[in-house]
Design an enzyme around this catalytic site. Structure first.
Site, PDB file in Angstrom:
ATOM      1  N   ASP A  10       0.872  -1.168   0.000  1.00  0.00           N
ATOM      2  CA  ASP A  10       0.000   0.000   0.000  1.00  0.00           C
ATOM      3  C   ASP A  10       0.920   1.233   0.000  1.00  0.00           C
ATOM      4  O   ASP A  10       2.103   1.115   0.324  1.00  0.00           O
ATOM      5  CB  ASP A  10      -0.876  -0.052   1.255  1.00  0.00           C
ATOM      6  N   LEU A  11       0.394   2.371  -0.367  1.00  0.00           N
ATOM      7  CA  LEU A  11       1.230   3.586  -0.403  1.00  0.00           C
ATOM      8  C   LEU A  11       1.105   4.424   0.865  1.00  0.00           C
ATOM      9  O   LEU A  11       2.026   4.505   1.671  1.00  0.00           O
ATOM     10  CB  LEU A  11       0.844   4.435  -1.625  1.00  0.00           C
ATOM     11  N   ASP A  12      -0.093   5.011   1.028  1.00  0.00           N
ATOM     12  CA  ASP A  12      -0.308   5.958   2.125  1.00  0.00           C
ATOM     13  C   ASP A  12      -0.234   5.234   3.463  1.00  0.00           C
ATOM     14  O   ASP A  12      -1.015   4.323   3.727  1.00  0.00           O
ATOM     15  CB  ASP A  12      -1.694   6.615   1.974  1.00  0.00           C
ATOM     16  N   THR A  18       1.381  10.031   4.231  1.00  0.00           N
ATOM     17  CA  THR A  18       0.527  11.063   3.647  1.00  0.00           C
ATOM     18  C   THR A  18      -0.812  11.172   4.381  1.00  0.00           C
ATOM     19  O   THR A  18      -1.576  12.099   4.103  1.00  0.00           O
ATOM     20  CB  THR A  18       0.242  10.736   2.170  1.00  0.00           C
ATOM     21  N   LYS A  46      -8.958   5.646   5.954  1.00  0.00           N
ATOM     22  CA  LYS A  46      -7.723   5.028   5.456  1.00  0.00           C
ATOM     23  C   LYS A  46      -8.034   3.887   4.489  1.00  0.00           C
ATOM     24  O   LYS A  46      -8.827   2.995   4.813  1.00  0.00           O
ATOM     25  CB  LYS A  46      -6.873   4.524   6.627  1.00  0.00           C
ATOM     26  N   SER A 115      -2.651   0.570  -4.398  1.00  0.00           N
ATOM     27  CA  SER A 115      -3.157   1.740  -3.660  1.00  0.00           C
ATOM     28  C   SER A 115      -4.482   2.222  -4.225  1.00  0.00           C
ATOM     29  O   SER A 115      -4.699   2.169  -5.429  1.00  0.00           O
ATOM     30  CB  SER A 115      -2.128   2.863  -3.765  1.00  0.00           C
ATOM     31  N   ALA A 116      -5.328   2.726  -3.357  1.00  0.00           N
ATOM     32  CA  ALA A 116      -6.594   3.321  -3.790  1.00  0.00           C
ATOM     33  C   ALA A 116      -6.385   4.717  -4.363  1.00  0.00           C
ATOM     34  O   ALA A 116      -7.281   5.291  -4.978  1.00  0.00           O
ATOM     35  CB  ALA A 116      -7.544   3.405  -2.600  1.00  0.00           C
ATOM     36  N   LYS A 146     -10.729  -1.314  -1.920  1.00  0.00           N
ATOM     37  CA  LYS A 146     -10.536  -2.144  -0.739  1.00  0.00           C
ATOM     38  C   LYS A 146     -11.786  -2.006   0.135  1.00  0.00           C
ATOM     39  O   LYS A 146     -12.330  -0.914   0.191  1.00  0.00           O
ATOM     40  CB  LYS A 146      -9.297  -1.670   0.048  1.00  0.00           C
ATOM     41  N   GLU A 170       0.220  -3.406   4.582  1.00  0.00           N
ATOM     42  CA  GLU A 170      -0.957  -2.532   4.648  1.00  0.00           C
ATOM     43  C   GLU A 170      -1.116  -1.899   6.026  1.00  0.00           C
ATOM     44  O   GLU A 170      -0.874  -2.562   7.027  1.00  0.00           O
ATOM     45  CB  GLU A 170      -2.219  -3.385   4.429  1.00  0.00           C
ATOM     46  N   ASP A 171      -1.557  -0.645   6.062  1.00  0.00           N
ATOM     47  CA  ASP A 171      -1.814   0.004   7.355  1.00  0.00           C
ATOM     48  C   ASP A 171      -3.307   0.181   7.635  1.00  0.00           C
ATOM     49  O   ASP A 171      -3.661   0.671   8.705  1.00  0.00           O
ATOM     50  CB  ASP A 171      -1.135   1.381   7.412  1.00  0.00           C
TER      51      ASP A 171
HETATM   52  C1  BG6 Z   1      -5.664   5.754   0.117  1.00  0.00           C
HETATM   53  C2  BG6 Z   1      -5.757   6.561   1.398  1.00  0.00           C
HETATM   54  O1  BG6 Z   1      -4.370   5.264  -0.033  1.00  0.00           O
HETATM   55  O2  BG6 Z   1      -6.003   6.554  -1.008  1.00  0.00           O
HETATM   56  C3  BG6 Z   1      -7.129   7.199   1.503  1.00  0.00           C
HETATM   57  O3  BG6 Z   1      -5.521   5.719   2.504  1.00  0.00           O
HETATM   58  C4  BG6 Z   1      -7.433   8.011   0.255  1.00  0.00           C
HETATM   59  O4  BG6 Z   1      -7.165   8.004   2.652  1.00  0.00           O
HETATM   60  C5  BG6 Z   1      -7.303   7.118  -0.967  1.00  0.00           C
HETATM   61  O5  BG6 Z   1      -8.737   8.555   0.311  1.00  0.00           O
HETATM   62  C6  BG6 Z   1      -7.567   7.869  -2.269  1.00  0.00           C
HETATM   63  O6  BG6 Z   1      -6.544   8.813  -2.450  1.00  0.00           O
HETATM   64  P1  BG6 Z   1      -6.517   9.970  -3.536  1.00  0.00           P
HETATM   65  O7  BG6 Z   1      -5.062  10.398  -3.497  1.00  0.00           O
HETATM   66  O8  BG6 Z   1      -6.890   9.372  -4.853  1.00  0.00           O
HETATM   67  O9  BG6 Z   1      -7.465  11.012  -3.098  1.00  0.00           O
HETATM   68 MG    MG Z   2      -2.695   3.065   3.644  1.00  0.00          MG
END
Ligand code: BG6
Ligand code: MG
Length: 216
Positions: A10-12, A18, A46, A115-116, A146, A170-171
């Site tokens: 996962d990224l964030d 972030t 998240k 990542s989402a 997810k 993943e967090d």
């Molecule tokens: C996820 C975050 O990685 O990405 C969420 O944990 C976030 O908090 C989602 O809403 C979507 O991110 P973005 O950058 O497309 O707004």
């Molecule tokens: Mg995350």
């Protein structure tokens, strides 16, 4: 566990913190609409897509908006979020993660991003980490967020590795559920009391490497 042949990240909150910027941007929007957003409430966002997060924030404040206004608010939140992200430098990668990605590369184990976020590539470029990933599955590619397993199954397919031989880092609770639904090893980054469905939970990548992964 079967031996791990690919790692999906996962990224964030896993590669880079972030989450604090998402929180600031959502909180500013909430305050502009006349209510506050607590850190605890922010946990629910998240791993959840931008538009789903917006719906959750609006429901917390009991605010109803037209579809047009929702799109406008989501775009404004994203502009503010990216403005905050642009303060980041390569030093903002979370401790130990770069070292672990180097170790995987040296051992011929491919890495993928799951990542989402629709900003994933821009953020990886910002912290100079795009080159670590053999595939990027992000919010622009997935049709189901997810906890659906799609994001990680796409990553495994891109890397031609069976799901049972993939480890996911993943967090978010939704992300751990996604990894388990995909039939993968789920390594939680954070607190065991929150990530109860993970196979193992570690506080971060400091003191974590391939030997520890192979021992799970
Ligand atoms: C996820 C975050 O990685 O990405 C969420 O944990 C976030 O908090 C989602 O809403 C979507 O991110 P973005 O950058 O497309 O707004
Ligand atoms: Mg995350």
């Amino acid at each position: 566990m079967p031996s791990i042949q690919a790692c999906l990240f996962d990224l964030d909150g896993v590669i880079v913190d972030t989450a604090q910027f998402h929180y600031i941007a959502w909180r500013e929007m909430a305050q502009d609409l006349g209510f506050d957003l607590t850190r605890e409430e922010n946990e629910r966002l998240k791993g959840i897509s931008r538009m789903e997060s917006l719906e959750i924030v609006l429901s917390i404040g009991g605010v109803q908006l037209s579809d047009e206004e929702k799109l406008r608010r989501a775009a404004a939140k994203n502009t503010r979020y990216l403005e905050l992200c642009m303060q980041m430098t390569p030093d903002d990668a979370l401790p130990g993660v770069r070292h672990f990605l180097d170790e995987l590369k040296q051992n011929g184990i491919p890495s993928g991003l799951g990542s989402a976020s629709k900003n994933a590539k821009a953020i990886l470029e910002r912290i100079d980490m795009l080159h670590y990933f053999d595939t990027i599955v992000d919010g622009n590619r997935i049709t189901k967020g997810k906890p659906d397993p799609q994001v990680f199954l796409m990553g495994a397919a891109d890397l031609s590795v069976p799901a049972a031989h993939c480890a996911v880092f993943e967090d978010a609770v939704a992300g751990i559920q996604s990894a388990k639904a995909a039939g993968m090893l789920a390594v939680g980054i954070g607190e065991a009391s929150v990530l109860t469905e993970a196979d193992i939970v570690i506080p971060g990548f400091e003191n974590f490497g391939l030997p520890q992964l192979e021992n799970i």
